[in-house]
Design a protein around this motif. Structure first.
Motif, PDB file in Angstrom:
ATOM      1  N   LEU A 158       0.823  -1.193   0.000  1.00 60.45           N
ATOM      2  CA  LEU A 158       0.000   0.000   0.000  1.00 60.45           C
ATOM      3  C   LEU A 158       0.865   1.255   0.000  1.00 60.45           C
ATOM      4  N   THR A 159       0.311   2.391  -0.406  1.00 62.78           N
ATOM      5  CA  THR A 159       1.029   3.682  -0.323  1.00 62.78           C
ATOM      6  C   THR A 159       0.118   4.745   0.241  1.00 62.78           C
ATOM      7  N   VAL A 160       0.757   5.821   0.697  1.00 63.19           N
ATOM      8  CA  VAL A 160      -0.007   6.854   1.353  1.00 63.19           C
ATOM      9  C   VAL A 160       0.520   8.218   0.950  1.00 63.19           C
ATOM     10  N   ALA A 161      -0.364   9.187   0.885  1.00 59.90           N
ATOM     11  CA  ALA A 161       0.079  10.551   0.628  1.00 59.90           C
ATOM     12  C   ALA A 161       0.787  11.082   1.851  1.00 59.90           C
ATOM     13  N   GLN A 168       3.564   8.361   7.471  1.00 63.79           N
ATOM     14  CA  GLN A 168       3.391   9.019   6.173  1.00 63.79           C
ATOM     15  C   GLN A 168       4.562   9.947   5.851  1.00 63.79           C
ATOM     16  N   ASP A 173      -7.604   3.275   9.338  1.00 59.84           N
ATOM     17  CA  ASP A 173      -6.543   3.854   8.508  1.00 59.84           C
ATOM     18  C   ASP A 173      -6.252   3.030   7.256  1.00 59.84           C
ATOM     19  N   PRO A 179      -8.126   1.972   4.688  1.00 62.94           N
ATOM     20  CA  PRO A 179      -8.550   2.553   3.411  1.00 62.94           C
ATOM     21  C   PRO A 179      -7.647   3.694   2.953  1.00 62.94           C
ATOM     22  N   THR A 180      -7.172   4.495   3.919  1.00 58.60           N
ATOM     23  CA  THR A 180      -6.253   5.586   3.584  1.00 58.60           C
ATOM     24  C   THR A 180      -4.933   5.023   3.090  1.00 58.60           C
ATOM     25  N   GLU A 206      -4.428   2.314   1.598  1.00 61.23           N
ATOM     26  CA  GLU A 206      -4.576   1.642   0.302  1.00 61.23           C
ATOM     27  C   GLU A 206      -4.303   2.574  -0.878  1.00 61.23           C
ATOM     28  N   ARG A 207      -4.223   3.860  -0.578  1.00 61.60           N
ATOM     29  CA  ARG A 207      -3.945   4.805  -1.656  1.00 61.60           C
ATOM     30  C   ARG A 207      -2.449   5.107  -1.780  1.00 61.60           C
ATOM     31  N   GLY A 208      -1.589   4.308  -1.205  1.00 56.03           N
ATOM     32  CA  GLY A 208      -0.176   4.608  -1.238  1.00 56.03           C
ATOM     33  C   GLY A 208       0.745   3.395  -1.384  1.00 56.03           C
TER      34      GLY A 208
END
Length: 513
Positions: free
Chosen positions: A8-11, A237, A251, A253-254, A256-258
Motif C-alpha cells: 500500500l502507499t499513502v500521501a 506518512q 486507517d 482505506p487511507t 490503500e492509496r499509497g
C-alpha cells in the motif's frame, strides 16, 4: 481470517511534533512507533505479550519459541526430552554469550528460574505463571538443564517460551532496577537507553555469539511512544517512523492509496469484559456473582454490530476462552446471540428487574478497544444496567492484575494466548482458580482444568479442552466480545519484514533509501 500482506502507499502528512524534533532518519536506524511502552523498561518479567514483545524480542532469548501455527521451536535449547511425567531435560546451544560477555550456561538458566521462584520473583507476571509449574531446576553440566515440574505438565516446553534468560552476574550486581536500565540478554541487540517516550537499542558487536546473528543493516532501533493512532499514521506518512506496531483499522482505506505495507494476522487473543466475581479469597456477593446475570450481560451486547461497525468486518465474534488459531478451540461452542429481551428476563429471574449499577475499567491506549468497550457499555445501559466505563493506564491495570484488589466490577481484557496459542493457558493463567490471585474461581471447572494441564496425549487433551471451554462459556465469566486482527504498517523502505506471534525479525531487516 487469513494472514494477508498487502502493498500500500499513502500521501504525505505532517509528523507528530515529538518526531519532527528528532531530525532526519539515519539509513541504518529503524524507528518504531509504539502504542505504549513496557512499564518495566528492560525488566523482562513484568509482563508478556503486548507491548513488551516489540522491545524485548531483540534483547532476549528463551529456551524455546512459538513459531508459525503455534509449533514449538528450538531457541537457546537446541533440543529437549520429556524423560518422565515430571522431568524435562534441555540441551543448550554452545558458544552463546550474553551482551556483557557472560557465557550462556546451564547455571545461568538455573539462576533465572531460581529468581522467579524467589519471594520477589514470584510476584512478577512471569513468576506467577511459573509458580504452579516449576518445582526445581538443576544444572546437570555446562549445557544441560533438568527441570522438575510440580505436577505432570505436558505444556512445560511451550510455557518456557515466555521466560527470557538474563545474564546472572549482571542481574545480581545491578539489582532489579539497575538491570532494568542496563539489561543484558543473548539477543542480537543490546539496550542503549530508556528515556521518557523513547527506548534505544543497538546491534551488539559480537554477532557470532547469538543464536540470531544480524543479516540486515539495522544498527540501531528507536522505539517512540506515540499513543495516538493519528500521530503514528502521520509519522509513518512523513517518514519519521518506519513501523507502526498498531495500525488502525480505519486507517487501512487511507493506506490503500499509497506504497506502504500492511501486515495483518489473526489476533492471538480475544477481547472481552472480564467480571470480577471472586475477590479477597471468596466469591463476590451481589449481581456479578450470579451466573444468570453474567449470561444476561452477554445476551445484552450486540457483538456482531461491533464487528461490522468498529472492525469493518475484520474480526469475528468471540465465543469462548480460546482463539480460533489456538490448540483446543471448540468449534461447537457458539457465541451468545444478541437477545436483549432474554437478557431482561434473566435479570428479572436473578432479582434485578430494574438493573443495577456497575463500574467497568479498561485501558484506552488502543482506540479500537476503547470503542468496543464503549459500545458494549451502551448496550448494557439499554437493558437497564447503569454501567459506567472508566479509562485506565496499562500500569494501573497491571497493578490490580498482580495484587487482585480490583476496585471495580469488570475490566477490559479477555484471553491472551499470543504467547503460546494453547487454550489451556486461559485457565492456568487467567480465568480459573489457578490464577494467583483469581478474579474468577469456579470449583466445578477445576477437575477439567487440572486434567487438561496434566494430559500428555494430544487427542485426549483436546477432548478435555473442548468440554472445559463449553462449560466455561456457559458459566459466562466474561462478556465475550471479539477476536480481531493485529495489523502493523511498514514503510516500503523496510525490506525482509516478518512477524511471528508479533515478534519482529529486526536482525534480518534492511532499511533502504
Amino acid at each position: 481470517m487469513k494472514r494477508y500482506v498487502s502493498a500500500l502507499t499513502v500521501a504525505g502528512g505532517v509528523a507528530a511534533a515529538l518526531l519532527l524534533a528528532a531530525g532526519p532518519v539515519n539509513a541504518e536506524t529503524l524507528k518504531v512507533g509504539m502504542r505504549s511502552m513496557p512499564p518495566g523498561e528492560g525488566n523482562p518479567y513484568t509482563g508478556r505479550g503486548l507491548p513488551h514483545v516489540f522491545v524485548w524480542t531483540p534483547l532476549y532469548d528463551n529456551l524455546t519459541e512459538i513459531g508459525d501455527g503455534g509449533v514449538i521451536e528450538p531457541a537457546l535449547a537446541g533440543s529437549w526430552t520429556n524423560d518422565s511425567n515430571l522431568t524435562w531435560t534441555f540441551k543448550l546451544r554452545p558458544g552463546v554469550t550474553f551482551t556483557n560477555g557472560e557465557p550462556l550456561t546451564a547455571a545461568a538458566v538455573k539462576a533465572t528460574y531460581d529468581w522467579l521462584q524467589s519471594e520477589k520473583g514470584a510476584t512478577t507476571v512471569i513468576g506467577k505463571n511459573m509458580a504452579p509449574i516449576v518445582d526445581s531446576v538443576t544444572a546437570v553440566d555446562d549445557l544441560t538443564v533438568e527441570f522438575k515440574t510440580k505436577t505432570p505438565y505436558p505444556l512445560a516446553s511451550r510455557e518456557f517460551a515466555a521466560v527470557h534468560i538474563v545474564a546472572p552476574k549482571a542481574w545480581a550486581d545491578l539489582g532489579i532496577e539497575g538491570f532494568a536500565k542496563k539489561p543484558h540478554g543473548t539477543g542480537p541487540y543490546v539496550a542503549e537507553s530508556f528515556k521518557p517516550g523513547q527506548i534505544t537499542i543497538n546491534a551488539r558487536a559480537d554477532q557470532a555469539n547469538t543464536i540470531r546473528p544480524r543479516t540486515g543493516n539495522i544498527d540501531k532501533i528507536d522505539y517512540l511512544d506515540l499513543g495516538e493512532g493519528a500521530a503514528r499514521l502521520q509519522a509513518l506518512q512523513s517518514g519519521q517512523i518506519h513501523i507502526d506496531t498498531g495500525a488502525g483499522i480505519d486507517d487501512i482505506p487511507t493506506l490503500e492509496r499509497g506504497g506502504f505495507i500492511v501486515d495483518s494476522v489473526p489476533a492471538g487473543r480475544t477481547l472481552g469484559l472480564s467480571f470480577v466475581s471472586y475477590r479477597g479469597g471468596k466469591h463476590v456477593e451481589g449481581p456479578i456473582g450470579d451466573v444468570r446475570v453474567r449470561q444476561a450481560l452477554n445476551y445484552a451486547v450486540n457483538k456482531q454490530a461491533i464487528v461490522d461497525n468498529i472492525y469493518g468486518g475484520n474480526a469475528t465474534v468471540a465465543s469462548q476462552a480460546a482463539t480460533t488459531n489456538a490448540f483446543g478451540f471448540n468449534p461447537d461452542v457458539k457465541p451468545y446471540s444478541y437477545d436483549p429481551e432474554r437478557a431482561k428476563k434473566l435479570l428479572a429471574e436473578a432479582g434485578y428487574p430494574n438493573g443495577f449499577e456497575m463500574e467497568i475499567q479498561g485501558t484506552t491506549t488502543n482506540p479500537v478497544f476503547t470503542l468496543v468497550y464503549q459500545s458494549a457499555v451502551q448496550d448494557l445501559n439499554a437493558v437497564g444496567i447503569k454501567a459506567n466505563f472508566v479509562g485506565q493506564t496499562f500500569a494501573d491495570w497491571l497493578k490490580h492484575w498482580l495484587a487482585g484488589d480490583w476496585p471495580y466490577d469488570a475490566f477490559g481484557f479477555g484471553h491472551d494466548l499470543s504467547g503460546n496459542l494453547d487454550a489451556g493457558r486461559s485457565f492456568t493463567s487467567f480465568t480459573s482458580c489457578m490464577k494467583n490471585p483469581p478474579y474468577y474461581c469456579n470449583e466445578d471447572e477445576m477437575d477439567l482444568v487440572k486434567r487438561q494441564a496434566e494430559e500428555f496425549d494430544p487427542d485426549a487433551r483436546l477432548a478435555i479442552l473442548h468440554e472445559l471451554l463449553a462449560k466455561n462459556a456457559a458459566n459466562a465469566p466474561i462478556i465475550f466480545l471479539t477476536q480481531g486482527i493485529e495489523s502493523m504498517s511498514i514503510s516500503p523502505k523496510v525490506k525482509n519484514f516478518k512477524q511471528i506471534n508479533q515478534r519482529l525479525n529486526y536482525e534480518n531487516m534492511t532499511l533502504t533509501n
